[in-house]
Motif scaffolding. Structure first.
Motif, PDB file in Angstrom:
ATOM      1  N   UNK A  72       7.564  -2.250  -0.721  1.00  0.00           N
ATOM      2  CA  UNK A  72       6.303  -1.824  -1.330  1.00  0.00           C
ATOM      3  C   UNK A  72       5.913  -0.442  -0.828  1.00  0.00           C
ATOM      4  N   UNK A  73       5.638   0.473  -1.755  1.00  0.00           N
ATOM      5  CA  UNK A  73       5.233   1.826  -1.387  1.00  0.00           C
ATOM      6  C   UNK A  73       3.797   1.812  -0.865  1.00  0.00           C
ATOM      7  N   UNK A  74       3.595   2.442   0.285  1.00  0.00           N
ATOM      8  CA  UNK A  74       2.266   2.560   0.894  1.00  0.00           C
ATOM      9  C   UNK A  74       1.674   3.904   0.497  1.00  0.00           C
ATOM     10  N   UNK A  75       0.514   3.852  -0.173  1.00  0.00           N
ATOM     11  CA  UNK A  75      -0.126   5.046  -0.715  1.00  0.00           C
ATOM     12  C   UNK A  75      -1.523   5.178  -0.104  1.00  0.00           C
ATOM     13  N   UNK A  76      -1.627   5.769   1.094  1.00  0.00           N
ATOM     14  CA  UNK A  76      -2.927   5.861   1.759  1.00  0.00           C
ATOM     15  C   UNK A  76      -3.751   7.037   1.250  1.00  0.00           C
ATOM     16  N   UNK A  77      -5.054   6.964   1.473  1.00  0.00           N
ATOM     17  CA  UNK A  77      -5.932   8.092   1.148  1.00  0.00           C
ATOM     18  C   UNK A  77      -5.953   9.091   2.290  1.00  0.00           C
ATOM     19  N   UNK A  78      -6.089   8.617   3.515  1.00  0.00           N
ATOM     20  CA  UNK A  78      -6.193   9.523   4.658  1.00  0.00           C
ATOM     21  C   UNK A  78      -4.809   9.842   5.213  1.00  0.00           C
ATOM     22  N   UNK A  79      -4.666  11.086   5.669  1.00  0.00           N
ATOM     23  CA  UNK A  79      -3.381  11.519   6.211  1.00  0.00           C
ATOM     24  C   UNK A  79      -3.546  12.698   7.134  1.00  0.00           C
ATOM     25  N   UNK A  80      -2.510  13.490   7.274  1.00  0.00           N
ATOM     26  CA  UNK A  80      -2.508  14.622   8.201  1.00  0.00           C
ATOM     27  C   UNK A  80      -3.668  15.559   7.903  1.00  0.00           C
ATOM     28  N   UNK A  81      -4.410  15.908   8.945  1.00  0.00           N
ATOM     29  CA  UNK A  81      -5.531  16.823   8.800  1.00  0.00           C
ATOM     30  C   UNK A  81      -6.860  16.139   8.573  1.00  0.00           C
ATOM     31  N   UNK A  82      -6.854  14.837   8.307  1.00  0.00           N
ATOM     32  CA  UNK A  82      -8.102  14.113   8.084  1.00  0.00           C
ATOM     33  C   UNK A  82      -8.722  13.713   9.414  1.00  0.00           C
ATOM     34  N   UNK A  83     -10.024  13.974   9.561  1.00  0.00           N
ATOM     35  CA  UNK A  83     -10.717  13.528  10.764  1.00  0.00           C
ATOM     36  C   UNK A  83     -10.965  12.024  10.728  1.00  0.00           C
ATOM     37  N   UNK A 119       3.699  -4.985 -11.226  1.00  0.00           N
ATOM     38  CA  UNK A 119       4.381  -5.086 -12.504  1.00  0.00           C
ATOM     39  C   UNK A 119       4.782  -6.551 -12.645  1.00  0.00           C
ATOM     40  N   UNK A 120       3.978  -7.308 -13.393  1.00  0.00           N
ATOM     41  CA  UNK A 120       4.143  -8.757 -13.409  1.00  0.00           C
ATOM     42  C   UNK A 120       3.735  -9.293 -12.043  1.00  0.00           C
ATOM     43  N   UNK A 121       4.662  -9.968 -11.371  1.00  0.00           N
ATOM     44  CA  UNK A 121       4.379 -10.458 -10.024  1.00  0.00           C
ATOM     45  C   UNK A 121       4.992  -9.560  -8.949  1.00  0.00           C
ATOM     46  N   UNK A 122       5.636  -8.482  -9.379  1.00  0.00           N
ATOM     47  CA  UNK A 122       6.363  -7.616  -8.435  1.00  0.00           C
ATOM     48  C   UNK A 122       5.473  -6.474  -7.943  1.00  0.00           C
ATOM     49  N   UNK A 123       5.241  -6.379  -6.632  1.00  0.00           N
ATOM     50  CA  UNK A 123       4.448  -5.276  -6.090  1.00  0.00           C
ATOM     51  C   UNK A 123       5.234  -3.961  -6.180  1.00  0.00           C
ATOM     52  N   UNK A 124       4.603  -2.946  -6.759  1.00  0.00           N
ATOM     53  CA  UNK A 124       5.203  -1.615  -6.799  1.00  0.00           C
ATOM     54  C   UNK A 124       4.703  -0.755  -5.646  1.00  0.00           C
ATOM     55  N   UNK A 125       3.408  -0.821  -5.427  1.00  0.00           N
ATOM     56  CA  UNK A 125       2.808  -0.027  -4.369  1.00  0.00           C
ATOM     57  C   UNK A 125       1.460  -0.599  -4.003  1.00  0.00           C
ATOM     58  N   UNK A 126       0.915  -0.097  -2.910  1.00  0.00           N
ATOM     59  CA  UNK A 126      -0.412  -0.529  -2.492  1.00  0.00           C
ATOM     60  C   UNK A 126      -1.199   0.699  -2.038  1.00  0.00           C
TER      61      UNK A 126
END
Length: 449
Positions: free
Chosen positions: A178-189, A128-135
């Motif tokens: 900064x919020x970390x928003x990964x694709x892989x998580x619990x149960x993923x091989x 948001x502008x120069x401010x990181x919200x999440x990745x």
């Protein structure tokens, strides 16, 4: 998740594959989809419920565990596709390199080169502008760890692991909030950690993630590789399918076959996948059927145990929605089944087979085969139990040997799958434990090894 980010970012969790895709409300009736799966039903329902049109679809990497829905979002929703230029995708998309930015209409998406999980991997920083919200970190930084680096072949593993180390170090320089928003998580091989959390922050990962706290690159490599287990064989061919662009699928249609036609399909080489619950399968099933109960993990075990080129047919209960196993098959690159048995087991006019179910207190001194993953077995098992991972069993049925065997896993689903594979291979005198190692310990008062 930060309250501001939580208002605009909706995680869509696939419990079976252990992955998350994300729908981002851009505030003007449009949305960004990140790492969408080919099965777009949940994403479309969420977008429609919020009155959003998907205008952008971004893939962090060439997925090995599911087919991307980005191409379909472009074809149907006219979404603009965003992905790594290094991925050499063979369909229209905007190829991004490190530092490239995309104007989302008020918000900005910045590409960060984060190779490791795959060679062309990108993370996407939401600004948001120069401010990181999440990745959106895909398979680089995940909650409590990092995704595996061994899917491109043994000769690439160490190089990619060292790149993964540098990618995590780079991501750790983002602001702690900064919020970390990964694709892989619990149960993923694709991932080693087993925790239930799917979203984090840079600050929390710096404090708690053991891989971010590794004292050196060499220690990181040793630690990450030591935590990797086996993975389904379809992981090795899906990246190429995603690179070429998966065919769009809008609906599923599976024919109902009368018993005679169903039997003929099996005689001609189709494998019967029985998706009914364990108890229903145990009470009676078609000879040669493979039991893969319909649950969140159905796709993983279908893809692990059946070659995608092998035709298959399905038996289900009347209260099971056939669209569910069909979509689960499609999202890992399988075709639809040739058909299903009309009327379910009630429509079968041939012989049937029964597989006994045993309680934990009924095993006694029987020979036990445990088919859980290596790490599960090592964490505690019935003393003297033999061990073969379910994924390895199709190639090792001859090694089980003759005589009575009780097959067990954690709850019973994988054990019944294993028993059905052994029956197909000609083994008899099989029974399945209802429950797992903890149930045996509680019933007998004995310690697990």
């Amino acid at each position: 998740m930060d309250a501001e980010v939580g208002k605009m970012v909706v995680p869509l969790v696939d419990e079976g594959l252990g992955n998350s895709s994300y729908l981002v409300d851009l505030g003007d009736g449009r949305a960004l989809a990140v790492d969408p799966c080919l099965d777009l039903r949940a994403l479309r329902a969420e977008a429609e419920g919020r009155g959003l049109t998907v205008a952008f679809a971004a893939d962090t990497h060439l997925h090995a565990d599911f087919l991307s829905g980005a191409v379909q979002l472009a074809a149907v929703d006219r979404a603009r596709l965003l992905a790594s230029a290094d991925g050499r995708r063979e369909f229209d998309h905007q190829g991004l390199a490190d530092g490239d930015e995309v104007d989302l209409g008020g918000l900005t998406l910045r590409a960060l080169a984060t190779p490791g999980h795959t060679g062309e991997h990108l993370a996407f920083e939401l600004l948001d502008g120069s401010r990181p919200l999440g990745v959106f970190t895909g398979g680089s930084l995940i909650v409590g760890g990092a995704a595996r680096t061994d899917l491109a072949g043994a000769e690439q593993t160490e190089r990619l692991t060292r790149l993964q180390y540098r990618s995590l170090q780079r991501l750790s320089t983002l602001p702690d909030a900064t919020t970390v928003l990964p694709t892989h998580g619990a149960g993923s091989f694709c991932s080693a950690p087993r925790g239930a959390e799917r979203v984090s922050t840079i600050g929390r990962e710096k404090a708690d993630n053991p891989l971010l706290r590794a004292p050196s690159e060499d220690a990181f490599v040793e630690q990450l590789l030591a935590g990797l287990g086996s993975f389904p064989p379809y992981f090795l061919h899906l990246p190429e399918v995603n690179r070429r662009g998966p065919a769009a699928v809008s609906e599923v249609d599976v024919r109902a076959l009368p018993s005679s036609e169903f039997a003929r399909a099996m005689a001609e080489g189709a494998v019967l996948i029985d998706v009914r619950p364990v108890r229903a399968f145990a009470a009676g099933h078609v000879p040669g059927a493979v039991s893969i109960p319909l649950r969140a993990q159905f796709a993983s075990w279908l893809g692990w145990l059946l070659d995608p080129a092998t035709p298959y047919v399905v038996v289900r209960d009347s209260d099971q929605d056939l669209a569910e196993p069909a979509w689960q098959a499609l999202k890992i690159g399988f075709t639809l089944p040739i058909g299903e048995l009309a009327g379910g087991m009630a429509g079968w006019d041939g012989q049937s087979v029964v597989t006994p179910l045993l309680r934990a207190d009924q095993i006694g001194g029987a020979r036990v085969l445990d088919v859980r993953q290596d790490n599960e077995f090592e964490s505690g098992h019935v003393p003297g139990a033999e061990h073969i991972e379910l994924g390895d069993l199709p190639h090792r049925t001859a090694g089980v040997g003759a005589g009575p065997v009780v097959v067990m896993c954690g709850h019973g689903e994988r054990a019944m799958t294993a028993a059905s594979l052994l029956q197909r291979a000609g083994h008899h005198e099989l029974a399945v434990l209802e429950g797992g190692a903890a149930d045996w310990s509680a019933a007998t008062g004995r310690q697990l090894e």
